[in-house]
Each structure stands twice: as C-alpha cells, then as structure tokens.
Design a protein around this motif. Structure first.
Motif, PDB file in Angstrom:
ATOM      1  N   ASP A  91       1.027  -1.245  -0.158  1.00  0.00           N
ATOM      2  CA  ASP A  91      -0.065  -0.091   0.103  1.00  0.00           C
ATOM      3  C   ASP A  91       0.861   1.327   0.041  1.00  0.00           C
ATOM      4  N   ARG A  92       0.787   1.884  -1.110  1.00  0.00           N
ATOM      5  CA  ARG A  92       1.791   3.090  -1.159  1.00  0.00           C
ATOM      6  C   ARG A  92       1.480   4.174  -0.195  1.00  0.00           C
ATOM      7  N   GLN A  93       0.078   4.215  -0.007  1.00  0.00           N
ATOM      8  CA  GLN A  93      -0.359   5.345   1.058  1.00  0.00           C
ATOM      9  C   GLN A  93      -0.234   4.750   2.487  1.00  0.00           C
ATOM     10  N   GLY A  94       0.373   3.440   2.696  1.00  0.00           N
ATOM     11  CA  GLY A  94       0.234   3.065   4.015  1.00  0.00           C
ATOM     12  C   GLY A  94       1.550   3.422   4.652  1.00  0.00           C
ATOM     13  N   PRO A  95       1.901   2.457   5.610  1.00  0.00           N
ATOM     14  CA  PRO A  95       3.103   2.690   6.589  1.00  0.00           C
ATOM     15  C   PRO A  95       4.287   3.066   5.942  1.00  0.00           C
TER      16      PRO A  95
END
Length: 211
Positions: free
Chosen positions: A186-190
């Motif tokens: 997930d590029r928007q995740g951690p």
C-alpha cells in the motif's frame, strides 16, 4: 507521449515494483511502458553488476529505440544508501551515458518495506483471519532490523499457524509470496513513512516531469 522505462532489479521476486512504477506515473498523469528485460534471451551469461545489466539491456533493445529512463533497484545491504547511489550513477555513466536514472535503495533490503502490512502477510500466509502476534516492527524501526528477510519469513510462518509438512510447503513458496507482498504494498500506508520509499517516490515523480 508514452514514457519508455527500463526496470532493473536484483531478482525476479522484485518484479512487483513494476506495478508501483506504473501507478506513480498514473498519479502524475503520465502514460508509461515499463520493460523488465529477460536476460535469459541472451546466449551468454549476464553479470550481476548494474553496468552489466545495463549493457545487456541495450543488446536486448530489439527495436533500436532508447528508453527515456531507467529505474534501478539495489538494496543498501550493510552499507549506507549513498554508496549504492554513487554506484548506480557511475554504472549509468559508464554503460549508458545520458540516460535518466531513478535509484530504488531500500535500507538493508527490500523486505524491510514488506514488514509493515500485517493484513497482507496474513493473506499470503493463507490465514487472513488469524490473530497470532507476528512481532513486526513499527515503521520507525523497520529499516533498523538487522535481517528483514529472516524476520519476514518468520512472520509468514507465524501468520499461517501451519506446522510440519504444510509449513515446509509454505516456506518453499517464499519467493512467490514475497513477490505478492510487493505487489500488494500500500503506497499510502506505513511504507510511505520510510525515507527510502519517500526518496524513490519523489525521484521518480521528478524524473517524469520531463516528459
């Protein structure tokens, strides 16, 4: 125009990063064609250095058209990322002068990026509803893990809650599961909190602005 990008990585299980290159380009409103050469097509062995791979990629460029840029993945391993950055720049200068390059340099190794999504690890382990603790680091500590590959293998094994033969079968699929985890990242995740990911993301976006 379609941006023609070459992607050079350390191994076949790193191919999942192609998806993220394409998605970042889409974010920037760019159409991109990413090519990851199959060096097995060559009749002679290709070395492991960045320069060797660049020279081989030029020979595989059947249509005779140059790439607009190259994305090059090299883990920093036990050294500072800046060492890899210099190594990549020197290789491009020697083997393909003038080609725009974007380095991808995870601290220690790419597995550090994959330690941050518990749900994805449980998914590839075949036990998405599992609850056993996996002992994964917080984002601030992920790139300080001494052996992230070993920790990732352990986490997948724990998440599966398998034993005996079934666990061995799972462990034999580590490369495949690693590839899946990279695709699922997930590029928007951690991972977006990690300096190495931020650098890759920012440098790719900057390079795409020229097209």
């Amino acid at each position: 125009m379609t941006v023609r990008a070459l992607y050079l990585c350390e191994g076949s299980s790193d191919m999942g990063l192609r998806l993220h290159i394409e998605e970042i380009a889409a974010d920037e409103g760019k159409e991109i064609l990413v090519t990851s050469p199959d060096f097995d097509r060559l009749r002679y062995p290709v070395g492991h250095s960045v320069a060797d791979k660049l020279r081989a990629a030029r020979k595989l460029n059947d249509k005779g058209s140059d790439y607009d840029l190259v994305v090059i993945h090299r883990d920093s391993d036990d050294g500072p990322p800046e060492r890899r950055r210099r190594e990549i720049a020197a290789a491009v200068s020697a083997a393909w002068p003038g080609l725009t390059h974007v380095p991808v340099i995870p601290v220690r190794m790419l597995e550090a990026w994959l330690l941050l999504d518990t749900a994805a690890i449980r998914e590839v382990a075949g036990n998405p509803n599992g609850r056993v603790a996996l002992g994964l680091p917080k984002p601030a500590r992920a790139e300080a893990v001494a052996d992230p590959k070993h920790l990732l293998k352990e986490a997948i094994a724990k998440a599966s809650e398998e034993k005996g033969r079934d666990l061995r079968k799972l462990q034999n699929r580590f490369s495949e599961n690693r590839r899946r985890l990279l695709q699922m990242l997930d590029r928007q995740g951690p991972v977006s909190q990690l300096a190495s990911w931020k650098a890759f993301d920012a440098e790719l976006r900057e390079a795409l602005k020229s097209y």
